[in-house]
Every structure is written in C-alpha cells, then in structure tokens.
Design an enzyme around this catalytic site. Sequence first.
Site, PDB file in Angstrom:
ATOM      1  N   GLY A   1      -9.889  -4.242   2.299  1.00  0.00           N
ATOM      2  CA  GLY A   1      -8.820  -4.355   3.551  1.00  0.00           C
ATOM      3  C   GLY A   1      -8.926  -3.205   4.659  1.00  0.00           C
ATOM      4  O   GLY A   1     -10.071  -2.543   4.919  1.00  0.00           O
ATOM      5  N   ASP A   2      -7.653  -3.184   4.947  1.00  0.00           N
ATOM      6  CA  ASP A   2      -7.734  -2.227   6.314  1.00  0.00           C
ATOM      7  C   ASP A   2      -7.669  -0.686   5.815  1.00  0.00           C
ATOM      8  O   ASP A   2      -8.089   0.240   6.766  1.00  0.00           O
ATOM      9  CB  ASP A   2      -6.666  -2.511   7.151  1.00  0.00           C
ATOM     10  CG  ASP A   2      -5.150  -2.371   6.253  1.00  0.00           C
ATOM     11  OD1 ASP A   2      -5.268  -3.003   5.242  1.00  0.00           O
ATOM     12  OD2 ASP A   2      -4.134  -1.738   6.810  1.00  0.00           O
TER      13      ASP A   2
ATOM     14  N   THR B   1       0.747  -1.112  -0.055  1.00  0.00           N
ATOM     15  CA  THR B   1      -0.147   0.095  -0.030  1.00  0.00           C
ATOM     16  C   THR B   1       0.761   1.042  -0.147  1.00  0.00           C
ATOM     17  O   THR B   1       2.201   1.097   0.042  1.00  0.00           O
ATOM     18  CB  THR B   1      -0.993  -0.078   1.232  1.00  0.00           C
ATOM     19  OG1 THR B   1      -1.912  -1.299   1.134  1.00  0.00           O
ATOM     20  CG2 THR B   1      -1.392   0.963   1.790  1.00  0.00           C
TER      21      THR B   1
ATOM     22  N   THR C   1      -0.568  -7.220   6.178  1.00  0.00           N
ATOM     23  CA  THR C   1      -1.769  -7.903   6.015  1.00  0.00           C
ATOM     24  C   THR C   1      -3.105  -7.417   6.530  1.00  0.00           C
ATOM     25  O   THR C   1      -3.286  -7.340   7.742  1.00  0.00           O
ATOM     26  CB  THR C   1      -1.547  -9.196   6.732  1.00  0.00           C
ATOM     27  OG1 THR C   1      -0.850  -8.989   8.077  1.00  0.00           O
ATOM     28  CG2 THR C   1      -0.325 -10.121   6.059  1.00  0.00           C
TER      29      THR C   1
ATOM     30  N   THR D   1       0.491  -0.389   6.572  1.00  0.00           N
ATOM     31  CA  THR D   1       0.519  -1.421   5.172  1.00  0.00           C
ATOM     32  C   THR D   1       0.870  -2.786   5.759  1.00  0.00           C
ATOM     33  O   THR D   1       1.579  -2.986   6.960  1.00  0.00           O
ATOM     34  CB  THR D   1       1.734  -1.056   4.233  1.00  0.00           C
ATOM     35  OG1 THR D   1       2.135  -1.922   3.297  1.00  0.00           O
ATOM     36  CG2 THR D   1       3.184  -0.664   5.095  1.00  0.00           C
TER      37      THR D   1
END
Length: 332
Positions: A226-227, A196, A249, A247
């Site tokens: 995602g997050d 990211t 998982t 950035t």
Amino acid sequence: MTTPVIAIHGGAGTISRNSLTAEEEARYHEALAAIVGAGQAVLNAGGSALEAVTEAVRLLEDCPLFNAGHGAVYTSEGKHELDACVMSGADLASGAVACVTNVRNPVLAARAVMEKSEHVLLVGAGAEAFAARNGVATVGPEYFHTDARHEQWLRVRGQSRAMLDHDAASFVFAHKDAPAGVAEKAPIDPDNKFGTVGAVALDRFGNLAAATSTGGITNKQPGRVGDSPLIGAGCYANNATAAVSATGTGEAFMRTVACHDVGARMAYAGNTLEQAAQAVVFQQLPKVGGRGGLIALDAQGNLALPFNTEGMYRAYGRGELAPVTAIYAAQA
Ligand code: ASP
C-alpha cells in the site's frame, strides 16, 4: 530553540460516536496519550524528531489496539505482511520495508534500511534478512495474531475484494449474510481496529521527521503493497515544507502521492500547511475515491490533522504541555 511538537495517528475510518462505549473510548485515549507522551519525553530530553517518531511508531506497533505490528490484519492467505517507512526532513534520508512477515517492529527495520544500507526500500525475504543481520528483532507469525483481527478476516475471507479495517467492519454491519450477532457487534467491537499508525515530529533544532507503519488492509492479496511504505504516498518529511503521515485507502493515496502533495502545495502554490492538507484530504483524494486522513506538521510547529472519514485516532503534544487526544470529527 524551537518548542518540540509531536503528533500521532492510529488510523482513520468509520468510527461513529455511538460505535464505541465510553470504556472502549477511554482505552484508545489512554493509549494515544501514553504514546504521544513517550514521544514528547524523547523530544524534551533533546532527542531528534527522527528518534521521537521511531519510538512513537514502535509503541503503536506494540499496542494491539492498532493495525501495525502486534494486532496487524490478515492477508487473503491468513498471514501477515507488514509495511513501514521513516523519513528525515533535514536531509530527505529515508528507509522503508514492505511485505515483511517476521519483523517484530517494521519501523525499526525501516530505520535500519535508512541508516545502514545504501537503499531506500527493501521488500520481502531480502528485507527480512537485512533486518536480522542488523539486529532487528524477529518473531514467529503467532506474534502478530489477535483474535479480533482473525475473526474479522474470517468474516470477509472468500470475498473477492480486500478491505480496509473500517470497511470490513461496516461491510459486516450491512451484510445480510453476516452470522447472527456479528452484524451488530462488528462496529462496536473495541478490537475492530482501524488502519495504519504514524507519527510526525519537530525537534528543538527545527528538524522534522515522519514515520508510518501498517498491516495493510484485511484480506489483501499476498504481495500487495500500500501507500504506507512509499515515500510521498503514505509518508513524507522535508524541513522546507512539512512532515506528513497518512492512513486510509492506500491505492488512492498512492495515485495522488498524497503526503508529497501536501508539501508541494506549500512549496509551489504558497499554501499554508492547513490549506495544503485540507486540499489533499477534501479535494484530491475524493477525486479517486480516497477515504482517510493524515497528520501534518511544519517547521513552525503548525499542525493539521484532517480526515474525510467519521473519525481518526489522533493525538499531539507540544513541549511540556499535556497530550491532547481525539477520535471523532470536531474535536482537537
Ligand atoms: N493505508 C493503509 C494501506 O492501504 C491502510 C490504512 O491506513 O488503513 O495499506
């Protein structure tokens, strides 16, 4: 007046010292320095932290070296779905978009959601229509394509799991069925970009802001978010504590609400920025298998750039000082 500061990241992952040639490394350092320099220019001209992080992330999205905007990863259906978030530490104003497929710069759409809607997060077709109505540039799917990303997806396509960029590279490296030449090539391919992008900034008025943008993870399921566009997980800013962009998982960063946890540790436990950032990256995230890193900045200009992977593309600039860039551990 506060001395302005900006820091950026271009993703964390398996970036070992021998996996990039000197020339490839130089390309990353050059891109990081130019982009952090552009952010410094915004701040030094009296621009706000919000303007600086938006501009830095816009440039990171446009740079094909990084997994956001042009150069984003492919979904399991061979498409691109992009997520982004922006947050202002002065008033906790925030905007985000997720699963957009035709927005050239998702961070600009996130900013439009923040400033021109009563909402915080818009997704999919509704986000795209809102962005277009508000003058955010749209593009065809071919705009996001890069050969390296496409090849990376072709290698992991058909696997039942989604992969971070860095995991995709390591997987190919280790996989016995990888096509000839690919196994050795994957980790050193300069276009095997990691993760990211994000930025945090402190302006001369003492305000903090953060922004994060991503293509997500290679071979992700359509509709997976995602997050990165989730406030508190992959992006957070509060003048009382810190501005943070993450950035790694994504699911682990969501489950630990990682970026908010940095601020919460400062507010409730009296941690320094450094202590809080270290605890999240080296204690909380590993408990749920979380790999990656974050950049964090407080209102006093303290910076923390921890990561629990081999490397994280990162850079920062203070006032008029020359940008500092780094890739591996034990550097700036
Ligand atoms: N955190 C991003 C996501 O899960 C991916 C990354 O940072 O590499 O979408």
